[in-house]
Design a protein around this motif. Sequence first.
Motif, short mmCIF file in Angstrom:
data_model
loop_
_atom_site.label_atom_id
_atom_site.label_comp_id
_atom_site.label_asym_id
_atom_site.label_seq_id
_atom_site.Cartn_x
_atom_site.Cartn_y
_atom_site.Cartn_z
N LEU A 184 0.84 -1.19 0.00
CA LEU A 184 0.00 0.00 0.00
C LEU A 184 0.88 1.24 0.00
CD1 LEU A 184 -2.65 -0.85 2.77
CD2 LEU A 184 -3.00 -0.94 0.29
N SER A 185 0.42 2.27 -0.69
CA SER A 185 1.04 3.59 -0.56
C SER A 185 0.37 4.30 0.62
CB SER A 185 0.84 4.41 -1.83
OG SER A 185 -0.54 4.72 -2.00
N ALA A 186 0.94 5.41 1.05
CA ALA A 186 0.33 6.18 2.14
C ALA A 186 -1.06 6.66 1.74
CB ALA A 186 1.23 7.35 2.52
N SER A 187 -1.21 7.09 0.49
CA SER A 187 -2.52 7.56 0.02
C SER A 187 -3.56 6.45 0.02
CB SER A 187 -2.39 8.15 -1.39
OG SER A 187 -1.56 9.29 -1.39
N GLU A 188 -3.17 5.26 -0.44
CA GLU A 188 -4.09 4.13 -0.45
C GLU A 188 -4.47 3.73 0.96
OE1 GLU A 188 -2.39 2.11 -4.60
OE2 GLU A 188 -1.66 1.45 -2.64
N CYS A 189 -3.49 3.72 1.86
CA CYS A 189 -3.76 3.37 3.25
C CYS A 189 -4.70 4.39 3.89
CB CYS A 189 -2.45 3.30 4.03
SG CYS A 189 -2.62 2.68 5.70
N ALA A 190 -4.49 5.66 3.57
CA ALA A 190 -5.37 6.71 4.10
C ALA A 190 -6.80 6.51 3.63
CB ALA A 190 -4.85 8.08 3.67
N ALA A 191 -6.97 6.17 2.35
CA ALA A 191 -8.31 5.96 1.80
C ALA A 191 -9.00 4.77 2.46
CB ALA A 191 -8.23 5.77 0.29
N LEU A 192 -8.24 3.72 2.77
CA LEU A 192 -8.81 2.52 3.37
C LEU A 192 -9.20 2.72 4.83
CD1 LEU A 192 -6.42 -0.20 1.91
CD2 LEU A 192 -8.86 0.02 1.42
N THR A 193 -8.44 3.55 5.53
CA THR A 193 -8.63 3.68 6.97
C THR A 193 -9.38 4.94 7.38
OG1 THR A 193 -6.47 4.75 7.19
CG2 THR A 193 -6.55 2.35 7.46
N GLY A 194 -9.46 5.91 6.48
CA GLY A 194 -10.16 7.15 6.80
C GLY A 194 -9.32 8.18 7.54
N VAL A 195 -8.02 7.93 7.68
CA VAL A 195 -7.14 8.93 8.30
C VAL A 195 -6.51 9.78 7.19
CG1 VAL A 195 -6.64 7.35 10.20
CG2 VAL A 195 -5.05 7.48 8.28
N SER A 196 -5.85 10.86 7.56
CA SER A 196 -5.21 11.70 6.56
C SER A 196 -3.99 11.00 5.97
CB SER A 196 -4.78 13.04 7.17
OG SER A 196 -3.70 12.84 8.07
N ARG A 197 -3.57 11.43 4.79
CA ARG A 197 -2.39 10.82 4.17
C ARG A 197 -1.15 11.04 5.02
NH1 ARG A 197 1.99 11.88 1.58
NH2 ARG A 197 1.62 14.12 1.80
N VAL A 198 -1.05 12.24 5.61
CA VAL A 198 0.11 12.54 6.45
C VAL A 198 0.16 11.61 7.65
CG1 VAL A 198 1.18 14.28 7.93
CG2 VAL A 198 0.26 14.94 5.69
N SER A 199 -1.00 11.39 8.29
CA SER A 199 -1.05 10.49 9.44
C SER A 199 -0.73 9.06 9.02
CB SER A 199 -2.42 10.54 10.10
OG SER A 199 -2.65 11.80 10.70
N ALA A 200 -1.30 8.64 7.90
CA ALA A 200 -1.04 7.28 7.43
C ALA A 200 0.45 7.08 7.18
CB ALA A 200 -1.84 7.01 6.15
N ARG A 201 1.06 8.09 6.55
CA ARG A 201 2.50 8.00 6.28
C ARG A 201 3.31 7.90 7.58
NH1 ARG A 201 6.43 10.22 2.70
NH2 ARG A 201 8.43 9.43 3.45
N ARG A 202 2.91 8.66 8.59
CA ARG A 202 3.65 8.63 9.85
C ARG A 202 3.59 7.26 10.50
NH1 ARG A 202 2.63 11.81 15.56
NH2 ARG A 202 4.70 11.44 16.40
#
Length: 233
Positions: A184-202
């Motif tokens: 998963l990329s950070a953007s894809e993870c963010a879309a799946l979990t509902g958190v922001s991309r920045v948070s997902a990346r962290r």
Amino acid sequence: MTAASDKADAIDVLVVDDDFMVARVHRAFVERVEPFRVVGTAHTGGQAIEAADELRPDLILLDLYLPDLFGLDVIPRLRTAGHDCDVMVISAATEADTVRGAVRRGVVDYLLKPFDFEDLRLRLERYAAQRGRLLTTVVRGQADVDRVLAGAFAPAPASTLPKGMSVETAGLIERALRAADGTLSASECAALTGVSRVSARRYLEYFHGTGSAEVSLRYGAAGRPERRYGWRA
């Protein structure tokens, strides 16, 4: 809190890099993370050893490609001089022998260039948590010794997540990674979990830093490569 207690709680850092501008950037990054403070910079191996003598840092961020010494050769000289400071390698060197050499010399982490602030912040926060555990550990028996040794290599428990990170969100990101068919990329993870991309990346970088997730790069037609994350089986 008094100024004296602030100083006692601070983790003093020496930044070593042959490039003056890069050293300045690394210094600015470190100074954004509490309780770290930069006490000096050096641009050669010789300067690093002299600065360690004068400044007595707790942690050295060490580049490897220095003009006078290979960075890993600085470490035994520091030990010979009586310095027990920790060393975090920051380098573009990806050779397996170099990484193995860094591990044998006891570095606390190895961060590849180029990186961004979040990459370094997660490693500094993890280092601070591990350092705190080591400083406060009371050894009463073998179990305590095993716990100390394991702390340097095992992921931090949920109770010691870096400041600003929650157990609930960490669990959410972990489940998304585990359930993913591939990476998963950070953007894809963010879309799946509902958190922001920045948070997902962290959180993704946190799991990568603890060894729970692996990172691969996907190169597109232009621009920076995309970082993709997969949970380690």
